[in-house]
Scaffold this motif. Structure first.
Motif, PDB file in Angstrom:
ATOM      1  N   GLN A  12      41.891 -30.447 -31.874  1.00 20.04           N
ATOM      2  CA  GLN A  12      41.966 -29.220 -31.031  1.00 20.04           C
ATOM      3  C   GLN A  12      40.954 -28.314 -31.279  1.00 20.04           C
ATOM      4  N   LYS A  13      40.941 -28.058 -32.657  1.00 17.88           N
ATOM      5  CA  LYS A  13      40.030 -26.675 -32.977  1.00 17.88           C
ATOM      6  C   LYS A  13      38.458 -27.299 -32.638  1.00 17.88           C
ATOM      7  N   LEU A  14      38.211 -28.564 -32.750  1.00 11.73           N
ATOM      8  CA  LEU A  14      36.771 -29.059 -32.429  1.00 11.73           C
ATOM      9  C   LEU A  14      36.562 -28.927 -31.029  1.00 11.73           C
ATOM     10  N   LEU A  15      37.599 -29.199 -30.297  1.00 15.75           N
ATOM     11  CA  LEU A  15      37.348 -29.331 -28.724  1.00 15.75           C
ATOM     12  C   LEU A  15      36.864 -27.739 -28.372  1.00 15.75           C
ATOM     13  N   GLU A  16      37.668 -27.067 -29.007  1.00 18.02           N
ATOM     14  CA  GLU A  16      37.612 -25.489 -28.701  1.00 18.02           C
ATOM     15  C   GLU A  16      36.209 -25.072 -29.206  1.00 18.02           C
ATOM     16  N   TYR A  17      35.730 -25.482 -30.295  1.00 20.11           N
ATOM     17  CA  TYR A  17      34.427 -25.146 -30.725  1.00 20.11           C
ATOM     18  C   TYR A  17      33.296 -25.651 -29.745  1.00 20.11           C
ATOM     19  N   GLN A  18      33.525 -26.826 -29.443  1.00 20.88           N
ATOM     20  CA  GLN A  18      32.632 -27.511 -28.362  1.00 20.88           C
ATOM     21  C   GLN A  18      32.589 -26.656 -27.167  1.00 20.88           C
ATOM     22  N   GLU A  19      33.724 -26.169 -26.531  1.00 19.69           N
ATOM     23  CA  GLU A  19      33.667 -25.429 -25.419  1.00 19.69           C
ATOM     24  C   GLU A  19      33.013 -24.465 -25.495  1.00 19.69           C
ATOM     25  N   GLU A  20      32.997 -23.764 -26.688  1.00 20.66           N
ATOM     26  CA  GLU A  20      32.193 -22.268 -26.913  1.00 20.66           C
ATOM     27  C   GLU A  20      30.666 -22.707 -27.246  1.00 20.66           C
ATOM     28  N   ASP A  21      30.482 -23.569 -27.868  1.00 17.36           N
ATOM     29  CA  ASP A  21      29.297 -24.134 -28.171  1.00 17.36           C
ATOM     30  C   ASP A  21      28.226 -24.341 -27.162  1.00 17.36           C
ATOM     31  N   ARG A  22      28.929 -25.095 -25.993  1.00 13.47           N
ATOM     32  CA  ARG A  22      28.267 -25.559 -24.952  1.00 13.47           C
ATOM     33  C   ARG A  22      27.696 -24.342 -24.192  1.00 13.47           C
ATOM     34  N   LYS A  23      28.487 -23.236 -24.416  1.00 12.23           N
ATOM     35  CA  LYS A  23      27.773 -22.086 -23.737  1.00 12.23           C
ATOM     36  C   LYS A  23      26.553 -21.503 -24.555  1.00 12.23           C
ATOM     37  N   LEU A  24      26.516 -21.755 -25.720  1.00 13.98           N
ATOM     38  CA  LEU A  24      25.248 -21.519 -26.502  1.00 13.98           C
ATOM     39  C   LEU A  24      24.210 -22.323 -26.242  1.00 13.98           C
ATOM     40  N   LYS A  25      24.627 -23.694 -25.943  1.00 14.42           N
ATOM     41  CA  LYS A  25      23.530 -24.653 -25.513  1.00 14.42           C
ATOM     42  C   LYS A  25      22.760 -24.365 -24.312  1.00 14.42           C
ATOM     43  N   THR A  26      23.808 -23.951 -23.337  1.00 18.85           N
ATOM     44  CA  THR A  26      23.149 -23.497 -22.243  1.00 18.85           C
ATOM     45  C   THR A  26      22.205 -22.236 -22.149  1.00 18.85           C
ATOM     46  N   ILE A  27      22.308 -21.366 -23.100  1.00 18.06           N
ATOM     47  CA  ILE A  27      21.345 -20.244 -23.189  1.00 18.06           C
ATOM     48  C   ILE A  27      20.198 -20.902 -23.746  1.00 18.06           C
ATOM     49  N   GLU A  28      20.439 -21.825 -24.867  1.00 15.71           N
ATOM     50  CA  GLU A  28      19.236 -22.461 -25.352  1.00 15.71           C
ATOM     51  C   GLU A  28      18.469 -23.137 -24.505  1.00 15.71           C
ATOM     52  N   ASP A  29      19.046 -23.948 -23.885  1.00 12.66           N
ATOM     53  CA  ASP A  29      18.231 -24.946 -22.674  1.00 12.66           C
ATOM     54  C   ASP A  29      17.552 -23.997 -21.925  1.00 12.66           C
ATOM     55  N   ALA A  30      18.345 -22.713 -21.377  1.00  8.94           N
ATOM     56  CA  ALA A  30      17.593 -21.923 -20.307  1.00  8.94           C
ATOM     57  C   ALA A  30      16.100 -21.332 -20.986  1.00  8.94           C
ATOM     58  N   TYR A  31      16.131 -21.069 -22.088  1.00  8.05           N
ATOM     59  CA  TYR A  31      15.100 -20.795 -23.060  1.00  8.05           C
ATOM     60  C   TYR A  31      14.019 -21.814 -22.886  1.00  8.05           C
ATOM     61  N   LYS A  32      14.327 -23.053 -23.382  1.00  7.94           N
ATOM     62  CA  LYS A  32      13.455 -23.981 -23.488  1.00  7.94           C
ATOM     63  C   LYS A  32      12.799 -24.405 -22.124  1.00  7.94           C
ATOM     64  N   THR A  33      13.721 -24.405 -20.860  1.00  6.83           N
ATOM     65  CA  THR A  33      12.907 -24.842 -19.837  1.00  6.83           C
ATOM     66  C   THR A  33      12.496 -23.795 -18.893  1.00  6.83           C
ATOM     67  N   ASN A  34      12.450 -22.499 -19.551  1.00  2.00           N
ATOM     68  CA  ASN A  34      11.777 -21.429 -18.818  1.00  2.00           C
ATOM     69  C   ASN A  34      10.319 -21.367 -19.083  1.00  2.00           C
ATOM     70  N   GLU A  35       9.610 -21.334 -17.774  1.00  2.00           N
ATOM     71  CA  GLU A  35       8.295 -21.502 -17.937  1.00  2.00           C
ATOM     72  C   GLU A  35       7.467 -20.311 -18.905  1.00  2.00           C
ATOM     73  N   ASP A  36       7.910 -19.040 -18.378  1.00  2.00           N
ATOM     74  CA  ASP A  36       7.252 -17.959 -19.092  1.00  2.00           C
ATOM     75  C   ASP A  36       7.459 -18.220 -20.751  1.00  2.00           C
ATOM     76  N   TYR A  37       8.625 -18.853 -21.224  1.00  2.00           N
ATOM     77  CA  TYR A  37       9.050 -18.936 -22.397  1.00  2.00           C
ATOM     78  C   TYR A  37       8.128 -19.833 -22.842  1.00  2.00           C
ATOM     79  N   LYS A  38       7.918 -21.056 -22.193  1.00  2.00           N
ATOM     80  CA  LYS A  38       6.968 -22.130 -22.581  1.00  2.00           C
ATOM     81  C   LYS A  38       5.664 -21.651 -23.000  1.00  2.00           C
ATOM     82  N   LYS A  39       5.306 -20.841 -22.013  1.00  2.00           N
ATOM     83  CA  LYS A  39       3.729 -20.344 -22.103  1.00  2.00           C
ATOM     84  C   LYS A  39       3.509 -19.367 -23.178  1.00  2.00           C
TER      85      LYS A  39
END
Ligand SMILES: [Zn+2]
Length: 233
Positions: free
Chosen positions: A3-30
């Motif tokens: 249960q706790k791990l699922l809870e962790y994963q749901e929160e962590d997924r939000k973090l991953k979304t932000i990290e991915d937004a960084y990685k795929t942002n063209e300005d950020y890459k440049k």
């Protein structure tokens, strides 16, 4: 347990979304490309400068050698030419040696000059690239700062929540989760029914009899193939 791990994963997924937004942002890459380039360019330029200094000293040594040979030749030319035959043979040989020595030095000087020209070209190219990268850095910096401003504060809030949840999860399980996070896409945690213990719910790999038995007994297994965490309900 999960249960706790699922809870962790749901929160962590939000973090991953932000990290991915960084990685795929063209300005950020440049921006990152420019930062990396500018970090190493000074060192590269120093290396070129060191090599150029070395080549110059080599050239200087060769020029001195050349001058000494020229002096030898002058002395040699001054020798009276009415000589005995053995002396004439000797002088001929000596003359050939001198010519060869001159040719060798000239070849070496030519080679060094060639390398020098190449170094200068490299340096010029690097300087032009540096100028372009500085411009790229300046252009992308503003938007990266904007992304960071919102992203970093969101990340901080999430990270704090994650730390709280992680306190309630056994460390060895957290370690497995983090290992899976590095190599796999979300979801990393799967919860399966009793009828679904023969295959990995994430990648479909067939479990061995032993693995299935382990999953039934421990209510948990880490898939050997995809590293994801499979729990039995
Ligand atoms: Zn798997």
């Amino acid at each position: 347990m999960y249960q706790k791990l699922l809870e962790y994963q749901e929160e962590d997924r939000k973090l991953k979304t932000i990290e991915d937004a960084y990685k795929t942002n063209e300005d950020y890459k440049k921006y990152n490309v420019a930062v990396r380039f500018l970090k190493t360019v000074t060192e590269t330029k120093n290396q070129i400068e060191d090599r150029a200094a070395y080549l110059l000293s080599e050239l200087e040594a060769l020029n001195k050698k050349y001058d000494r040979l020229a002096e030898d030749q002058t002395e040699f030319d001054e020798i009276d030419d009415a000589q005995e035959e053995s002396t004439v043979t000797f002088l001929k040989k000596k003359s050939q040696e001198l010519s060869k020595a001159f040719a060798d030095i000239e070849k070496e000087i030519e080679k060094l000059n060639g390398e020098m020209t190449e170094l200068v070209a490299q340096y010029k190219k690097l300087s032009a690239e540096t100028k372009a990268m500085k411009e790229q850095y300046e252009k992308s910096r503003e938007s990266v700062e904007a992304i960071r401003k919102t992203g970093e504060s969101e990340k901080a809030v999430i990270t704090k929540k994650l730390e709280e949840i992680a306190k309630q999860i056994p460390p060895e399980l957290m370690a497995k989760y983090n290992a899976a996070r590095k190599t796999s896409k979300f979801p990393l945690v799967y919860v399966v029914d009793a009828g679904d213990v023969k295959h990995c719910a994430a990648c479909g790999t067939e479990f061995s009899t032993l693995e299935t038995a382990t999953l039934k007994k421990d209510k948990f297994i880490e898939c050997e193939n995809c590293r994801k965490l499979i729990f039995l309900k």
